[in-house]
Design an enzyme around this catalytic site. Structure first.
Site, PDB file in Angstrom:
ATOM      1  N   HIS A   1      32.554  51.965  54.047  1.00 27.17           N
ATOM      2  CA  HIS A   1      32.954  50.935  53.076  1.00 27.17           C
ATOM      3  C   HIS A   1      34.454  50.838  52.868  1.00 27.17           C
ATOM      4  CE1 HIS A   1      28.932  49.946  51.366  1.00 27.17           C
ATOM      5  NE2 HIS A   1      28.659  51.184  51.730  1.00 27.17           N
TER       6      HIS A   1
ATOM      7  N   LYS B   1      38.315  42.599  39.025  1.00 26.16           N
ATOM      8  CA  LYS B   1      37.932  43.643  39.984  1.00 26.16           C
ATOM      9  C   LYS B   1      38.697  44.905  39.604  1.00 26.16           C
ATOM     10  CE  LYS B   1      39.551  40.885  43.295  1.00 26.16           C
ATOM     11  NZ  LYS B   1      38.637  40.769  44.415  1.00 26.16           N
ATOM     12  N   ARG B   2      38.423  46.033  40.277  1.00 26.49           N
ATOM     13  CA  ARG B   2      39.220  47.231  40.015  1.00 26.49           C
ATOM     14  C   ARG B   2      40.703  46.911  40.183  1.00 26.49           C
ATOM     15  NH1 ARG B   2      36.531  52.277  38.704  1.00 26.49           N
ATOM     16  NH2 ARG B   2      38.563  53.193  39.080  1.00 26.49           N
TER      17      ARG B   2
ATOM     18  N   LYS C   1      30.327  36.246  44.323  1.00 24.69           N
ATOM     19  CA  LYS C   1      29.735  35.950  43.015  1.00 24.69           C
ATOM     20  C   LYS C   1      30.433  34.757  42.369  1.00 24.69           C
ATOM     21  CE  LYS C   1      28.718  40.825  42.812  1.00 24.69           C
ATOM     22  NZ  LYS C   1      29.271  42.153  42.483  1.00 24.69           N
TER      23      LYS C   1
ATOM     24  N   LYS D   1      44.780  45.249  46.063  1.00 23.89           N
ATOM     25  CA  LYS D   1      44.130  44.016  45.596  1.00 23.89           C
ATOM     26  C   LYS D   1      45.156  43.034  45.011  1.00 23.89           C
ATOM     27  CE  LYS D   1      39.793  46.510  44.554  1.00 23.89           C
ATOM     28  NZ  LYS D   1      38.683  45.876  45.304  1.00 23.89           N
TER      29      LYS D   1
ATOM     30  N   THR E   1      32.814  41.601  47.041  1.00 25.09           N
ATOM     31  CA  THR E   1      31.555  40.937  46.703  1.00 25.09           C
ATOM     32  C   THR E   1      31.767  40.037  45.487  1.00 25.09           C
ATOM     33  OG1 THR E   1      30.965  42.967  45.544  1.00 25.09           O
ATOM     34  CG2 THR E   1      29.911  42.587  47.672  1.00 25.09           C
TER      35      THR E   1
END
Ligand code: GL4
Length: 830
Positions: free
Chosen positions: A373, A564-565, A676, A570, A672
């Site tokens: 992952h 998100k985290r 969504k 990111k 993911t």
């Protein structure tokens, strides 16, 4: 000899209406019965929590009926079963999801209403199990939902952390961590199986002995033992089948050490119990970051050993022999967290069941599949050898043996060079030496997969290059997916209603059917309904924001969502640089056609991750500056919603207009949240990273805002001599925002506060924020242009949803079943 009870009694008249009937009156009767006899309350004294629990038990009975029916079928037909091993799960609240799966939401609400109870209020009482950090744990739960929906016989194993992911509070703009209390009022969804427990050993040493017959055995003499007890949560698929989430809790084998007790040292006697229970106390709150802590290794081994012992018990119970374990079970390793399973299964087979090494190895490899992952180097698990020897001395020997045989094979069968050998070995000899868990998992499995097309390619090209060369057929891709039940049916009932009214309800179990919406994309009446729903969802989120942060957000603003985290890769700070750019433009008076925007952030930072925490502070500081400034706050709002969770996510996704998926290309394995948000009608601005690539392929370039370097260009730039400062010099807008960052305007009390971000970007910029800034702004300009034509935007929003069919976790599970597990669903059986 016990006589088997006739299973048909389950559907007998009395049980049926009392415990499992689905009519409004049955539900009402069960609820009252549970309230009086299970909770022990009369209505007058009952609290809202009592009501919630009585309803939870009412629903659980009905879920159990489906579960035991599925188990009976697996056992009667002796079906092949998936065992999913994951250190993390994020199921989200159970009540509403189970009502949906049972198809009894309406009659339950009506039953409660007749009793004067608002069901929605009960639903809000539930504390969700935060047994994971983010995407990886939520993926495991989506997969469990899909396996149960499609009817893939399955059992999911994990850890029953007493304290899940910490509660995030924001104080003075900074993240503070508080312990999670998900079990404080008990957990009506689980059943403890006190008789299902296994002894787990740690430490000590091994003794190699040859008996008088010349048989060689190894005895592991541990220095501590504890017991893992099973806690089962039944999982119900949508109008489908049952599955189970079996979580292990650590307990002392003997509650008291009586010798110590007899000597009067009561506290020492209790100590062992406390130490044993520590193993499953708390989830490590790091996503994509390794800690190397002894307790973490113990957690991993603990749950893996319990799970494998349980599988062996189940297998033998069916009257089978261990030689056929791989025929009965496909065991999936969710990342390397359970990779110790490879060594543990070998130990169980070789040491405990005296099966010879080669046969054991064959069984082992055929049982396991490994899903990778992450490509982030810091997240590739390694265990130091001295630590490993201390905790798992026998497993170290087994890993050495696996490694030895593997290296021999490479050398003599494949003619590998010494360099290749040292790159591929399970042991890294540098420093004090360490075990590479990804290599152990790869060697011990028959299939290895990445989680998006790009990620699977990069895995073969970089992290597991040599292995992919050696065994090309071992590698495959399974692109992640999400549960349409949780992430649209539950979270966005209005949009679900409109879609179902338009194309029927088949899409909830066959997401490709959403493509039927394409015809409607340009229909003005349909567009108006679509827009009205988005508006309602935004107003609802706006109320929630007001309640949680005190900040008012006008629902007519564009909702630009980045949840998100918090992690540097990111690039939440790239988003912030743009916000500052907009702010400075307004301040200069260049705001004539500016579109009013609300920037909504949420996400947790690992408690020890300095830069991530500083990024949260930066977001909130920018928010403090902007939200109070009347010159800008009708055009801009910046919100940080604390304590992101599955529950919060369900509230945020339906209200988003724009989805920020802006990681540096090559870093996000899949993502993911991207799926969504798109499934709820947000348009995406994103890089060619992870599953964004496939999303854009499906959705089409015209309906997706692409920007930034691609993975290859990033790689190339990194190998050249990338100078982030050049972008500072050449791009005026970038220079302005960077200078503003350290001007002190954001942190008057501590002007140097954001210096670490400034310096990192200017001199190092490992995530290429400076390089992608300009391209981001250009892409954003297109966003504003498209937003200007609301009908056109709505058309694109509809198209986004219509083209999301591929990203259902049902499709992912079908891929796993056919490529890796070779398991048929109930649906495909006669
Ligand atoms: C992650 C990836 O970072 C994320 O891209 C992916 O979607 C998720 C599920 O495959 O797995 N890997 C780790 S570690 N945490 C994640 O969320």
């Amino acid at each position: 000899e016990r006589k088997a009870i006739n299973f048909d009694l389950l559907t007998s008249k009395t049980i049926k209406s009392k415990r499992i009937g689905l009519s409004k009156n049955d539900i009402k009767d069960s609820f009252l019965e549970n309230l009086f006899f299970h909770i022990g309350r009369v209505p007058k004294g009952a609290t809202i929590m009592d009501y919630y629990q009585a309803l939870a038990y009412t629903v659980r009975d009905r879920v159990f009926k489906e579960f035991v029916t599925t188990v009976k079928r697996i056992s009667d037909e002796d079906l092949r079963v998936v065992a999913y091993l994951s250190a993390e799960y994020l199921p989200g609240p159970h009540l509403a999801n189970n009502l949906l799966s049972l198809g009894i939401t309406e009659q339950t609400a009506a039953a409660m209403a007749e009793l004067g109870i608002d069901m929605e209020e009960l639903i809000l009482q539930e504390e969700e199990p935060g047994l994971g950090n983010g995407g990886l744990g939520r993926l495991a739960s989506c997969y469990l939902d899909s396996m149960a929906t499609i009817g893939i016989p399955s059992i999911a194993y994990g850890i029953r952390y007493e304290f899940g992911i910490f509660e995030q509070h924001i104080k003075n703009g900074l993240q503070e961590e508080y312990t999670d209390k998900w079990l404080q009022y008990g957990n009506p969804w689980e059943v403890v199986r006190s008789e299902i427990g296994y002894n787990i050993m740690f430490g000590g040493s091994t003794k190699h002995v040859t008996d008088s017959n010349g048989n060689f055995t190894v005895n592991w003499i541990p220095d501590s033992k504890l017991r893992g007890t099973a806690y089962d949560t039944p999982i119900l698929g949508y109008k489908g089948y049952g599955s189970i989430l079996r979580l292990w809790r650590a307990e002392a084998i003997d509650t008291f050490d009586f010798s110590a007790y007899n000597k009067g040292d009561y506290y020492k006697a209790v100590q062992e119990k406390i130490l044993s229970e520590n193993i499953t106390k708390v989830l490590y709150p790091n996503d994509e970051q390794e800690t190397g802590k002894e307790l973490r290794l113990k957690q991993q081994y603990f749950f893996v050993s319990c799970s494998l012992q349980d599988l062996i018990r189940l297998h033998l119970l069916q009257g089978r022999i261990l030689d056929t374990l791989h025929e009965k079970f496909a065991i999936q390793l969710n990342d390397t967290h359970p990779a110790i399973a490879v060594a543990e299964l070998m130990r169980l087979l070789v040491d405990d069941y005296q099966i010879d090494w080669d046969k054991s190895w064959n069984i082992t490899q055929r049982c396991f599949g490994y899903t990778n992952h992450t490509l982030l180097p810091e997240a590739l698990e390694k265990w130091s050898i001295p630590l490993f020897r201390r905790v798992l001395p026998r497993h170290l020997e087994i890993i050495y043996e696996i490694n030895h045989r593997f290296v021999q094979e490479l050398k003599y069968q494949h003619g590998c060079s010494d360099e290749q050998l040292s790159r591929m070995a399970l042991i890294d000899h540098s420093g004090e030496g360490s075990i590479r868990m990804a290599h152990l998992a790869t060697v011990g499995s028959h299939k290895v997969n990445g989680v998006s097309a790009l990620h699977s390619e990069l895995l073969k090209k970089h992290v597991l290059y040599d292995f992919a060369q050696l065994w090309p057929d071992k590698f495959c891709n399974v692109t992640n997916g999400i549960s349409p039940r949780r992430f649209i049916a539950l979270s966005n009932p209005l949009l679900t209603g409109l879609i179902t009214e338009t194309i029927g309800s088949g899409w909830l179990t066959d997401l490709k059917e959403l493509s039927k919406l394409e015809n409607m994309a340009e229909d003005p009446t349909f567009q108006n309904k679509w827009m009205a729903i988005k508006q309602t969802n935004k107003a609802s989120l706006s109320d929630h924001i007001k309640l949680e942060t005190g900040i008012s957000v006008d629902p007519s603003m564009m909702f630009d969502v980045h949840v998100k985290r918090i992690h540097e890769y990111k690039r939440q700070h790239l988003n912030v640089l743009n916000i500052l750019h907009l702010y400075l433009q307004i301040k200069k008076g260049n705001n004539k056609d500016m579109i009013p925007m609300a920037f909504i952030f949420a996400g947790k930072a690992a408690p020890g991750y300095f830069m991530a925490k500083l990024i949260i502070k930066l977001i909130t500081a920018v928010g403090d500056l902007i939200n109070q400034d009347t010159e800008v706050n009708d055009k801009l709002k910046v919100i940080f919603l604390p304590d992101f969770s599955v529950k919060k996510a369900q509230h945020i996704y339906p209200a988003a207009d724009l989805s920020e998926q802006i990681s540096m290309a090559g870093k996000e394995a899949s993502g993911t949240g991207n799926m969504k948000l798109s499934l709820n009608g947000a348009l995406t601005i994103g890089t060619l990273d992870g599953a964004n690539v496939e999303m854009m392929e499906e959705i089409g370039m015209d309906n997706f805002f692409l920007f930034g370097l691609n993975a290859e260009e990033v790689q190339h730039k990194k190998q050249g001599n990338y100078k982030p400062g050049d972008h500072y010099v050449h791009n005026l807008h970038l220079r302005e925002v960077m200078d503003f960052l350290i001007s002190g305007a954001l942190s008057p009390e501590n002007p140097k506060l954001f210096q670490p971000i400034y310096e990192q970007l200017l001199y190092d910029d490992p995530y290429m924020i400076m390089a992608d800034f300009e391209s981001y702004l250009i892409s954003r300009a297109k966003v504003y242009e498209e937003w200007g034509n609301q009908s056109n935007w709505t058309k694109k929003s509809i198209i986004n949803v219509a083209r999301m069919g591929k990203f259902s976790s049902d499709r992912s599970i079908q891929d796993y079943s056919s490529l890796i597990w070779k398991i048929d669903s109930f649906q495909n059986r006669p």
